[in-house]
Design an enzyme around this catalytic site. Structure first.
Site, mmCIF file in Angstrom:
data_model
loop_
_atom_site.group_PDB
_atom_site.id
_atom_site.type_symbol
_atom_site.label_atom_id
_atom_site.label_comp_id
_atom_site.label_asym_id
_atom_site.label_seq_id
_atom_site.Cartn_x
_atom_site.Cartn_y
_atom_site.Cartn_z
ATOM 1 N N ARG A 1 0.572 -1.273 0.140
ATOM 2 C CA ARG A 1 0.161 -0.067 0.078
ATOM 3 C C ARG A 1 1.086 1.111 -0.133
ATOM 4 O O ARG A 1 0.373 2.374 -0.610
ATOM 5 C CB ARG A 1 -0.918 -0.076 1.185
ATOM 6 C CG ARG A 1 -2.023 -1.409 1.121
ATOM 7 C CD ARG A 1 -2.533 -1.195 2.290
ATOM 8 N NE ARG A 1 -3.464 -2.443 2.646
ATOM 9 C CZ ARG A 1 -3.396 -3.636 3.134
ATOM 10 N NH1 ARG A 1 -2.022 -4.076 3.259
ATOM 11 N NH2 ARG A 1 -4.339 -4.426 3.105
ATOM 12 N N ARG B 1 -11.741 -8.648 9.249
ATOM 13 C CA ARG B 1 -11.213 -9.840 8.868
ATOM 14 C C ARG B 1 -10.921 -10.636 10.115
ATOM 15 O O ARG B 1 -11.037 -12.079 10.210
ATOM 16 C CB ARG B 1 -10.016 -9.625 7.947
ATOM 17 C CG ARG B 1 -10.123 -9.338 6.557
ATOM 18 C CD ARG B 1 -8.914 -8.698 5.800
ATOM 19 N NE ARG B 1 -9.278 -8.266 4.459
ATOM 20 C CZ ARG B 1 -8.840 -7.365 3.761
ATOM 21 N NH1 ARG B 1 -7.759 -6.745 4.244
ATOM 22 N NH2 ARG B 1 -9.040 -7.016 2.222
ATOM 23 N N HIS C 1 -3.030 0.620 8.251
ATOM 24 C CA HIS C 1 -3.831 -0.333 7.497
ATOM 25 C C HIS C 1 -2.618 -0.826 6.465
ATOM 26 O O HIS C 1 -2.374 -0.499 5.367
ATOM 27 C CB HIS C 1 -4.848 0.500 6.731
ATOM 28 C CG HIS C 1 -5.356 -0.498 5.647
ATOM 29 N ND1 HIS C 1 -5.992 -1.757 5.952
ATOM 30 C CD2 HIS C 1 -5.700 -0.374 4.516
ATOM 31 C CE1 HIS C 1 -6.440 -2.406 4.873
ATOM 32 N NE2 HIS C 1 -6.177 -1.404 3.876
ATOM 33 N N ASP D 1 -9.344 -4.883 8.397
ATOM 34 C CA ASP D 1 -8.499 -5.642 9.087
ATOM 35 C C ASP D 1 -9.101 -6.150 10.312
ATOM 36 O O ASP D 1 -9.218 -7.446 10.471
ATOM 37 C CB ASP D 1 -7.239 -5.021 9.515
ATOM 38 C CG ASP D 1 -6.772 -3.995 8.386
ATOM 39 O OD1 ASP D 1 -5.851 -4.582 7.439
ATOM 40 O OD2 ASP D 1 -7.417 -2.896 8.064
HETATM 41 N N1 LIG Z 1 -8.635 1.072 2.679
HETATM 42 C C1 LIG Z 1 -8.961 -0.185 2.421
HETATM 43 O O1 LIG Z 1 -9.241 -0.842 3.216
HETATM 44 C C2 LIG Z 1 -9.188 -0.324 1.069
HETATM 45 C C3 LIG Z 1 -8.682 0.400 -0.059
HETATM 46 N N2 LIG Z 1 -8.501 0.044 -1.391
HETATM 47 C C4 LIG Z 1 -7.870 1.368 -2.115
HETATM 48 O O2 LIG Z 1 -8.829 2.051 -2.710
HETATM 49 C C5 LIG Z 1 -8.397 2.547 -3.914
HETATM 50 C C6 LIG Z 1 -9.376 2.298 -5.261
HETATM 51 O O3 LIG Z 1 -9.153 1.051 -5.551
HETATM 52 P P1 LIG Z 1 -10.033 0.406 -6.714
HETATM 53 O O4 LIG Z 1 -11.249 0.788 -6.589
HETATM 54 O O5 LIG Z 1 -9.924 -1.081 -6.627
HETATM 55 O O6 LIG Z 1 -9.336 0.930 -7.986
HETATM 56 P P2 LIG Z 1 -9.818 1.503 -9.457
HETATM 57 O O7 LIG Z 1 -8.566 1.414 -10.209
HETATM 58 O O8 LIG Z 1 -10.988 0.363 -9.719
HETATM 59 O O9 LIG Z 1 -10.625 2.639 -9.326
HETATM 60 C C7 LIG Z 1 -10.089 3.882 -9.125
HETATM 61 C C8 LIG Z 1 -11.020 4.835 -9.667
HETATM 62 O O10 LIG Z 1 -10.464 6.177 -9.239
HETATM 63 C C9 LIG Z 1 -10.533 7.005 -10.522
HETATM 64 N N3 LIG Z 1 -9.775 8.069 -10.544
HETATM 65 C C10 LIG Z 1 -8.230 8.075 -10.550
HETATM 66 N N4 LIG Z 1 -7.758 9.344 -10.648
HETATM 67 C C11 LIG Z 1 -8.940 10.248 -10.172
HETATM 68 C C12 LIG Z 1 -9.273 11.505 -10.183
HETATM 69 N N5 LIG Z 1 -8.184 12.556 -10.199
HETATM 70 N N6 LIG Z 1 -10.302 12.042 -9.703
HETATM 71 C C13 LIG Z 1 -11.508 11.299 -10.013
HETATM 72 N N7 LIG Z 1 -11.430 9.935 -9.948
HETATM 73 C C14 LIG Z 1 -10.020 9.284 -10.336
HETATM 74 C C15 LIG Z 1 -10.406 6.126 -11.761
HETATM 75 O O11 LIG Z 1 -10.922 6.554 -12.865
HETATM 76 C C16 LIG Z 1 -11.192 4.765 -11.335
HETATM 77 O O12 LIG Z 1 -12.471 4.882 -11.634
HETATM 78 C C17 LIG Z 1 -7.206 1.973 -4.004
HETATM 79 O O13 LIG Z 1 -5.983 2.987 -3.500
HETATM 80 C C18 LIG Z 1 -7.010 0.820 -3.109
HETATM 81 O O14 LIG Z 1 -5.819 0.311 -2.906
HETATM 82 C C19 LIG Z 1 -8.874 -1.067 -1.538
HETATM 83 C C20 LIG Z 1 -9.279 -1.904 -0.836
HETATM 84 C C21 LIG Z 1 -9.445 -2.059 0.321
HETATM 85 C C1 LIG Z 2 -6.350 -3.401 -0.691
HETATM 86 C C2 LIG Z 2 -6.531 -3.221 0.808
HETATM 87 O O1 LIG Z 2 -6.009 -2.398 1.532
HETATM 88 C C3 LIG Z 2 -7.153 -4.227 1.508
HETATM 89 O O2 LIG Z 2 -7.891 -5.036 1.100
HETATM 90 O O3 LIG Z 2 -6.906 -4.519 2.997
#
Ligand SMILES: NC(=O)C1=CN([C@@H]2O[C@H](COP(=O)(O)OP(=O)(O)OC[C@H]3O[C@@H](n4cnc5c(N)ncnc54)[C@H](O)[C@@H]3O)[C@@H](O)[C@H]2O)C=CC1
Ligand SMILES: CC(=O)C(=O)O
Length: 318
Positions: free
Chosen positions: A97, A160, A184, A157
């Site tokens: 991350r 999980r 995280h 987490d």
């Molecule tokens: N906090 C957590 O527990 C988790 C966090 N994540 C994080 O969430 C984030 C998104 O992951 P996903 O949805 O899988 O990615 P993704 O690639 O499917 O979606 C990202 C979206 O952001 C948009 N985007 C990019 N730049 C942008 C901007 N300047 N303005 C507006 N929209 C913009 C893209 O067009 C895309 O639709 C990642 O950083 C990932 O690591 C993922 C899973 C768990």
């Molecule tokens: C991608 C991520 O941050 C998670 O699944 O925990």
């Protein structure tokens, strides 16, 4: 329509920025649970968020409550109660991350500036990784009070952890009380000293099975890598966690959730966002709960703080 009363905008509005895998799963879960009256979708990829708005609207006939959903712009954030940030890069297999920090900080600078230029004065929820550092960035870039910037932190987490413990003991996961705190990410830690099921300390139930304890924690810590290796990304679990957090805010629940919160002396740390249990309500983070950690847990938590601060320092000097 004749006789229809036009309401002032006193309904709950959530603005979602980033309708990728995480964002669109969140929107779907939000609609299914009937959490908000209004949901606006914003993404750099306008066609994607417009398509999502159309698709979600076609499910309205089956939703528990009416929800107004549309593809919008940053102007729509002005009267939002909550802006949820899921935009930016996700991890590719093998990436941590923390590897995402530079590119997602750059994206966030623009997004948060655009949101604040709309006149937004609500609560930010941050999901994009590295979530603790991006929460700090949102606080800095927005100028909002710390309690109104909340990162999803270790909410996933912890979920999980509770799931795996529930499976091990054959108990409903909702009756497992146990927290993962810290970053995280790779330096997170389990708080075994305060983990219980039905009032019985979990450490007692393990009866000295140290290897099993470690195995459960390692499976929690590495879950994202395990899922990303199989299907490229994780999204359902975090989406439901983000809905839980949204409900805690909109319903003024005073719920305790392990979210990324600003520490100002709690746990011996300051000037950092990191996952800890906190009371969440309509104000955002009402209060951080300071657990009485044992020495080993304290050391691991401090290590997590240090790693976050070292990663952040090139981007936030002074
Ligand atoms: N906090 C957590 O527990 C988790 C966090 N994540 C994080 O969430 C984030 C998104 O992951 P996903 O949805 O899988 O990615 P993704 O690639 O499917 O979606 C990202 C979206 O952001 C948009 N985007 C990019 N730049 C942008 C901007 N300047 N303005 C507006 N929209 C913009 C893209 O067009 C895309 O639709 C990642 O950083 C990932 O690591 C993922 C899973 C768990
Ligand atoms: C991608 C991520 O941050 C998670 O699944 O925990």
């Amino acid at each position: 329509m004749k006789g229809m009363v036009v309401m002032a905008n006193n309904v709950n509005r959530v603005a979602l920025i980033g309708t990728g895998l995480v964002g669109s799963s969140y929107a779907f879960a939000l609609l299914n649970q009937g959490v908000t009256e209004e949901l606006v979708l914003i993404d750099l990829n306008k066609e994607k968020s417009e398509g999502d708005a159309m698709d979600l609207n076609h499910g309205l006939a089956f939703a528990p409550n009416p929800t107004k959903i549309w593809f919008g712009s940053y102007d729509d954030c002005a009267s939002a109660d909550i802006v949820v940030l899921c935009a930016g890069a996700n991890q590719k297999p093998g990436e941590t991350r923390l590897d995402l920090v530079a590119k997602n900080l750059k994206i966030f600078k623009t997004i948060v500036t655009d949101v604040m230029n709309s006149g937004f004065n609500g609560i930010f929820i941050v999901a994009t990784n590295p979530v603790d550092i991006l929460s700090y960035a949102v606080w800095k870039y927005s100028g909002l009070p710390q309690n109104r910037v909340i990162g999803s932190g270790t909410i996933l987490d912890t979920a999980r952890f509770r799931y795996l413990l529930g499976e091990h003991f054959d108990v409903d996961t909702r009756n497992v009380h146990a927290y993962i705190i810290g970053e995280h990410g790779d330096t997170e830690l389990p708080v075994w000293s305060h983990a219980d099921i039905g009032g019985i300390p979990i450490l007692e139930s393990f009866n000295g099975e140290i290897d099993k304890l470690d195995e459960i924690f390692v499976n929690v810590r590495d879950a994202a890598y395990d899922i990303i290796n199989r299907k490229g990304a994780t999204y359902y679990g975090i989406a439901m966690g983000l809905v839980r957090l949204t409900k805690a805010i909109l319903n003024n629940e005073n719920s305790i959730l392990t979210v990324s919160s600003y520490l100002d002396g709690e746990y011996g740390a300051n000037n950092v966002y990191i996952g800890v249990p906190a009371i969440v309500n309509r104000e955002g983070i009402k209060r951080v709960i300071e657990l009485n950690l044992n020495e080993e847990e304290k050391n691991k938590f401090q290590h997590s703080v240090t790693v976050l601060k070292e990663t952040m320092s090139p981007f936030f000097q002074g």
